[in-house]
Design a protein around this motif. Structure first.
Motif, short mmCIF file in Angstrom:
data_model
loop_
_atom_site.label_atom_id
_atom_site.label_comp_id
_atom_site.label_asym_id
_atom_site.label_seq_id
_atom_site.Cartn_x
_atom_site.Cartn_y
_atom_site.Cartn_z
N GLN A 155 -3.66 -40.66 -30.29
CA GLN A 155 -4.08 -42.02 -30.58
C GLN A 155 -5.43 -42.29 -29.95
O GLN A 155 -5.74 -41.78 -28.85
N LEU A 156 -6.25 -43.07 -30.65
CA LEU A 156 -7.59 -43.38 -30.18
C LEU A 156 -7.55 -44.59 -29.26
O LEU A 156 -7.22 -45.70 -29.67
N GLY A 157 -7.89 -44.35 -27.97
CA GLY A 157 -7.91 -45.44 -27.01
C GLY A 157 -9.19 -46.25 -27.09
O GLY A 157 -9.17 -47.48 -27.12
N SER A 158 -10.32 -45.56 -27.11
CA SER A 158 -11.62 -46.24 -27.24
C SER A 158 -12.61 -45.26 -27.87
O SER A 158 -12.41 -44.05 -27.82
N LEU A 159 -13.67 -45.80 -28.46
CA LEU A 159 -14.69 -44.96 -29.10
C LEU A 159 -16.05 -45.62 -28.92
O LEU A 159 -16.22 -46.81 -29.21
N LYS A 160 -17.01 -44.82 -28.42
CA LYS A 160 -18.37 -45.32 -28.25
C LYS A 160 -19.36 -44.30 -28.79
O LYS A 160 -19.48 -43.20 -28.25
N PRO A 161 -20.04 -44.62 -29.89
CA PRO A 161 -21.06 -43.69 -30.40
C PRO A 161 -22.15 -43.45 -29.36
O PRO A 161 -22.51 -44.35 -28.60
N ILE A 162 -22.67 -42.22 -29.34
CA ILE A 162 -23.71 -41.88 -28.37
C ILE A 162 -25.06 -42.25 -28.96
O ILE A 162 -25.72 -41.45 -29.62
N GLN A 163 -25.45 -43.49 -28.75
CA GLN A 163 -26.77 -43.96 -29.14
C GLN A 163 -27.02 -45.29 -28.45
O GLN A 163 -26.11 -45.99 -28.04
N ARG B 196 -1.93 -35.61 -19.00
CA ARG B 196 -2.43 -36.81 -18.32
C ARG B 196 -2.09 -38.09 -19.09
O ARG B 196 -2.17 -39.18 -18.54
N GLY B 197 -1.80 -37.96 -20.37
CA GLY B 197 -1.52 -39.13 -21.18
C GLY B 197 -2.76 -39.73 -21.81
O GLY B 197 -2.72 -40.24 -22.92
N ARG B 198 -3.88 -39.71 -21.11
CA ARG B 198 -5.17 -40.19 -21.63
C ARG B 198 -6.28 -39.35 -21.02
O ARG B 198 -6.24 -39.01 -19.84
N TYR B 199 -7.29 -39.03 -21.85
CA TYR B 199 -8.40 -38.22 -21.35
C TYR B 199 -9.64 -38.53 -22.17
O TYR B 199 -9.57 -38.75 -23.38
N LYS B 200 -10.80 -38.55 -21.49
CA LYS B 200 -12.07 -38.86 -22.15
C LYS B 200 -12.71 -37.57 -22.64
O LYS B 200 -12.81 -36.59 -21.91
N ILE B 201 -13.19 -37.57 -23.90
CA ILE B 201 -13.82 -36.39 -24.47
C ILE B 201 -15.14 -36.76 -25.15
O ILE B 201 -15.36 -37.93 -25.49
N ILE B 202 -16.01 -35.76 -25.32
CA ILE B 202 -17.23 -35.90 -26.12
C ILE B 202 -17.09 -34.96 -27.31
O ILE B 202 -16.95 -33.75 -27.15
N ASP C 110 -5.38 -40.85 -26.36
CA ASP C 110 -4.04 -40.99 -25.77
C ASP C 110 -3.07 -40.04 -26.47
O ASP C 110 -3.29 -39.66 -27.63
N TYR C 111 -1.99 -39.70 -25.75
CA TYR C 111 -0.97 -38.82 -26.33
C TYR C 111 0.41 -39.46 -26.15
O TYR C 111 0.84 -39.75 -25.03
N PHE C 112 1.10 -39.73 -27.27
CA PHE C 112 2.47 -40.22 -27.25
C PHE C 112 3.27 -39.42 -28.27
O PHE C 112 2.92 -39.40 -29.44
N HIS C 113 4.29 -38.77 -27.81
CA HIS C 113 5.11 -37.98 -28.72
C HIS C 113 6.21 -38.85 -29.34
O HIS C 113 6.84 -39.66 -28.67
#
Length: 723
Positions: free
Chosen positions: A183-191, A113-119, A170-173
Motif C-alpha cells: 500500500q502507498l503511504g505517501s508519494l513525493k515526485p523528485i522535483q 518493518r511494516g513501512r519503509y521509504k524508497i526511491i 506499507d505492507y499488510f497481508h
C-alpha cells in the motif's frame, strides 16, 4: 622594455631544477571567480557538478534525481558542508534507492518493518474493471498498488511514462489472495515545488553575458573553457524545447556527442523515447479509452535514435505528427485536441557533411517517411551535430551550476512568455522569408532570449548575434528542403538594420563547401573553387600547393578573409605557407606563446615550414612574444616550451630566436618573400585539441574546428626590411 633571450642560456637551469622532466601540477580543483560569484548570488540553488559522479555509484538514476538530493544536502561552497552532504546523499541512496538486483531484500525490509521509504520510478494505470488507479514500481518489481485519485490529480504524469518519486510503502497481508499487500503511504515526485522568478532575474543582472552563458554551460555539466562561443550556443539551443511551447527541433550528427543527454538527464519535464517505440495511442491519444498520450503531459518529447533510412515507420503516426507540429493539435475522430509539448528528433549520421551534400542532403539519414518536404518544413531549427565535439572526460565541469530541477522549473515557468519581437526595434527580417520560416526564426530567437536574457536586457549586438543564430538554424532546414522538393521557392535569408543595410546569413557548411552546398554550381560540374584553389570561404591555398615547394604564385590572394567559429578545413599549410615559400627570414609577432597549446601551435608552424623548405637551405625564424604574467612558475614553463621548439626546429634547418617584449599587441608574420600577414588571433586559431593518439584532429589541422578570426594578406616590396 625589450630584451633578447637566448634560450640555450636557461636550458641548464631548467634541466637542473627538474622543470623539463616530470613537473606536476596541482590536481585539486580551485574555485574560480565565477564559482564564487555564482554561490554569492544563487546560494543554495547551485551545486558542484562533479559531485553527481561522486555519489552516483552503480545507481541507474537520472542526474536530476541525484542533483535534487545534492541540492537538499550539498548546495554550498563550504567544503565541510559539501562532504557532509555527500555522505548524507550516499547514505540515502544506499538505504532507500532500490537496486533491481536487491528488490527482494527491499521487499523483505518493507514486510518486516511494516513501512519503509524508497526511491523508485513509479508509473500508474487505471484498472477500469475495479475502478481504481494502480501503481507499478520499476525497480522494486511490484504492481497493483492502489493509488488515491487525489494523488493522480496532483501528479498526472504518473499516468504517462512514470515519474521518479520518494515513496513510503506499507505492507499488510490479507487472507484474500486477490488483495495486494503493498500500500502507498505517501508519494513525493523528485522535483522542485516552487521558486521565485523575480529573484532569478534580479540575480541575472549581476552577471555579464559571458559569465551567464558559462554558468548555464556548467549547469548542463560541461567545462565552458573547452567550448567556443558558437559551441556554447549550440548546447543552449538544446534547452529551447523546455522554455518554448511547441518547438520542433532536429539534431543529426556523429555518435557520442551527447545529443540525447539533455532530454534524458536534465529535466523532470522531458521524456526521451526510442524512435521505434512510439505509437499513435502512446504519443497522442488512445481511441479506446480517450486517454491523452505523452504530448498532453510532458513539456518535451524527444525521439532518440531517430535516424535510419530503412527504419519501419507508421504512416498514420507520420501524418498525425505533421498536423500536430504545424497546428499544435491532433484529431481523435471528430474531436480535435491541442497540446503544447515540444518535439525533438535526434539521430546519428554515418557520413560526413561534404559527402551528404555531394550525394544527397543533410537529412539523408532520416527514415523514408520522414524524408519528406512537408514534414521537414515543420522543423524550426536544425542543430548541426557534426560541429559538436565527441564527449571526453576532460569536458565535464568541476565548477558550480544550477541544481537541474531548479533551472528546469525556471525554464518551464517561461513557456508562457514570448520574446520573439525583441529584435524588431533594431532589425527587420527579409521580405521574402515565408510565414513558416518566420515562425521558426521567431521561436528560436524567443527561446534563446529567454535563456540568455530572461531579465529582458540585451544590447543591439547581443540581439543581432541571437537573431543570426536563429536564422541560420531555419535556413539549414529550408536549404535542404529545396534539394528534396525543387518546387519550393528559394529564400534569401537575412535581415535589414535600421539604416536599410542588408545582412545576409549563411550556414557554416555553406561557407565551407560551396561547390557541394549550392546544387546549381555543383551541377555545372566544375570544381568551382575560390581564387586560391580551396573550397572554403576563408582558405588561401590548397594543401597540395602548400607542399609542392614551388615559387610564390602571382594569383595568391591579397586582402582580408574571415573564418567562422567551428569551421574546418583550415591549416597553416594552406593559410600561411604558400605566402612564405622561398623566404629565408621570417618574423612572427604573437604576444601569446605562453601555454602548452600555444607552444604546440608554434611547433606545428615550424613543422609546416620544414615540410616545404629545401633541406639544404636554412631559415631564420624570429619570434617576438611576451612573458607570461602568471608568476615565475608559468614563466619558467613558457621558456621550457620555447626551448623545446628551438631544439626541434634546429634539426630541420630552422633557427629560432626569441625576443620577449612587453609593448606588443598586434599579431603578424613578415617575410622576405614579400608578404606581410596580419593575424587576428595569431597562431591560436584552433579550438581545444586533445593529445589522444587516435584523434585525427590531433594530428591533422584540417580536421580541427577553429575559433572565429580574421586574416589579412598584404603584398610588400621584397626589399622591405622585416625587423
Amino acid at each position: 622594455m625589450t630584451e633578447e633571450t637566448d634560450l640555450d642560456v636557461i636550458a641548464a637551469d631548467l634541466l637542473l631544477d627538474g622543470t623539463i622532466e616530470g613537473q606536476t601540477e596541482d590536481q585539486t580543483p580551485e574555485q574560480t571567480a565565477l564559482d564564487k560569484k555564482i554561490n554569492q548570488h544563487f546560494a543554495g540553488l547551485v551545486v558542484r557538478k562533479d559531485l553527481v559522479k561522486a555519489v552516483k555509484g552503480n545507481a541507474i538514476v537520472p542526474s536530476y534525481v541525484l542533483e535534487y538530493l545534492l541540492g537538499q544536502y550539498a548546495a554550498s561552497d563550504d567544503e565541510a558542508t559539501i562532504q557532509a552532504g555527500i555522505d548524507s546523499v550516499r547514505k540515502i541512496l544506499a538505504d532507500h534507492y532500490v537496486q533491481r538486483n536487491q528488490s527482494e531484500l527491499v521487499k523483505s525490509t518493507i514486510k518486516e518493518r511494516g513501512r519503509y521509504k524508497i526511491i523508485d520510478k513509479v508509473s500508474v494505470s487505471l484498472n477500469d474493471k475495479d475502478d481504481r488507479y494502480e501503481a507499478e514500481f520499476s525497480n522494486l518489481g511490484i504492481k497493483g498498488v492502489v493509488v488515491e485519485s487525489a494523488t493522480i490529480n496532483a501528479h498526472p504524469k504518473l499516468l504517462v511514462g512514470g515519474v521518479w518519486c520518494i515513496c513510503d510503502i506499507d505492507y499488510f497481508h490479507f487472507d484474500d489472495a486477490r488483495v495486494v499487500p503493498w500500500q502507498l503511504g505517501s508519494l513525493k515526485p523528485i522535483q522542485l515545488s516552487n521558486f521565485d522568478f523575480d529573484s532569478y532575474t534580479t540575480s541575472r543582472r549581476e552577471f555579464t553575458t559571458d559569465e551567464w552563458i558559462d554558468l548555464l554551460i556548467q549547469s548542463i555539466g560541461f567545462n565552458p573553457a573547452l567550448f567556443g562561443r558558437r559551441a556554447k550556443l549550440i548546447q543552449l539551443v538544446r534547452l529551447i524545447p523546455f522554455v518554448e511551447r511547441n518547438y520542433n527541433l532536429v539534431e543529426l550528427g556523429p555518435k557520442g556527442t551527447g545529443k540525447s543527454h539533455i532530454f534524458s538527464e536534465f529535466s523532470p519535464h522531458g521524456m526521451l523515447i526510442s524512435g521505434g517505440e512510439v505509437t499513435v495511442p502512446k504519443l497522442f491519444v488512445n481511441n479506446s479509452n480517450g486517454r491523452i498520450g505523452l504530448v498532453g503531459y510532458w513539456d518535451v518529447v524527444a525521439f532518440d535514435e531517430f535516424a535510419g533510412r530503412k527504419k519501419r515507420t507508421d504512416k498514420a503516426l507520420v501524418d498525425i505528427m505533421k498536423n500536430y507540429m504545424a497546428n499544435k493539435s491532433f484529431s481523435r475522430g471528430v474531436e480535435t485536441l491541442g497540446a503544447e509539448a515540444s518535439m525533438v528528433f535526434v539521430g546519428n549520421t554515418s557520413h560526413n557533411v561534404p559527402y551528404m551534400l555531394k550525394h544527397s542532403d543533410l537529412f539523408d539519414e532520416l527514415p523514408e517517411s520522414y524524408h519528406d518536404a512537408a514534414y521537414l518544413d515543420r522543423l524550426h531549427h536544425f542543430i548541426p551535430g557534426w560541429e559538436v565535439d565527441t564527449i571526453r572526460g576532460e569536458m565535464f565541469s568541476e565548477g558550480y551550476g544550477f541544481v537541474v530541477d531548479y533551472i528546469a522549473e525556471v525554464l518551464k515557468s517561461m513557456r508562457n512568455a514570448d520574446y520573439s519581437d525583441r529584435y524588431q526595434q533594431h532589425f527587420t527580417l527579409g521580405s521574402d522569408i515565408s510565414t513558416r520560416d518566420r515562425d521558426g526564426i521567431h521561436k528560436t530567437f524567443s527561446g534563446l532570449m529567454k535563456i540568455l536574457y530572461p531579465h529582458g536586457e540585451a544590447t543591439q549586438e547581443e540581439i543581432e548575434e541571437t537573431l543570426r543564430f536563429a536564422i541560420e538554424g531555419r535556413k539549414r532546414v529550408k536549404d535542404q528542403i529545396l534539394r528534396i522538393d525543387a518546387t519550393m521557392a528559394e529564400v534569401k535569408f537575412g535581415y535589414l538594420d535600421n539604416d536599410g543595410g542588408w545582412h545576409p546569413v549563411t550556414t557554416l557548411e555553406e561557407d565551407e563547401y560551396p561547390t557541394h552546398y549550392h546544387r546549381t554550381r555543383h551541377a555545372e560540374g566544375a570544381d568551382a573553387t575560390d581564387s586560391t584553389g580551396e573550397e572554403g570561404s576563408g582558405a588561401t591555398a590548397s594543401a597540395a600547393d602548400g607542399v609542392a615547394g614551388t615559387p610564390v604564385k602571382p594569383e595568391l590572394y591579397a586582402g582580408h578573409r574571415e573564418y567562422q567559429e567551428n569551421q574546418r578545413g583550415v591549416s597553416y599549410a594552406t593559410m600561411l605557407i604558400p605566402y612564405l615559400r622561398g623566404a629565408t627570414e621570417i618574423t612572427l609577432t604573437d604576444p601569446y606563446i605562453r601555454q602548452f597549446h600555444q607552444a604546440r601551435n608554434l611547433m606545428e608552424f615550424v613543422e609546416a615550414l620544414a615540410a616545404v623548405k629545401d633541406p639544404a637551405d636554412e631559415v631564420e625564424l624570429k619570434l617576438i612574444t611576451t612573458e607570461s604574467s602568471d608568476g615565475p612558475e608559468k614563466v619558467q614553463k613558457q621558456l621550457e616550451f620555447l626551448l623545446r621548439v628551438k631544439q626541434a626546429a634546429a634539426v630541420a634547418g630552422i633557427t629560432l630566436d626569441v625576443e620577449l617584449s612587453d609593448t606588443i599587441h598586434d599579431r603578424s608574420i613578415r617575410a622576405n618573400s614579400g608578404w606581410r600577414i596580419n593575424l587576428g588571433r595569431g597562431l591560436d586559431i584552433f579550438q581545444f585539441v586533445s593529445n589522444d593518439t587516435f584523434d585525427i584532429a590531433a594530428k591533422i589541422q584540417q580536421y580541427r574546428q577553429v575559433k572565429a578570426f580574421g586574416i589579412t594578406y598584404i603584398k610588400e616590396p621584397t626589399t622591405q626590411p622585416i625587423d
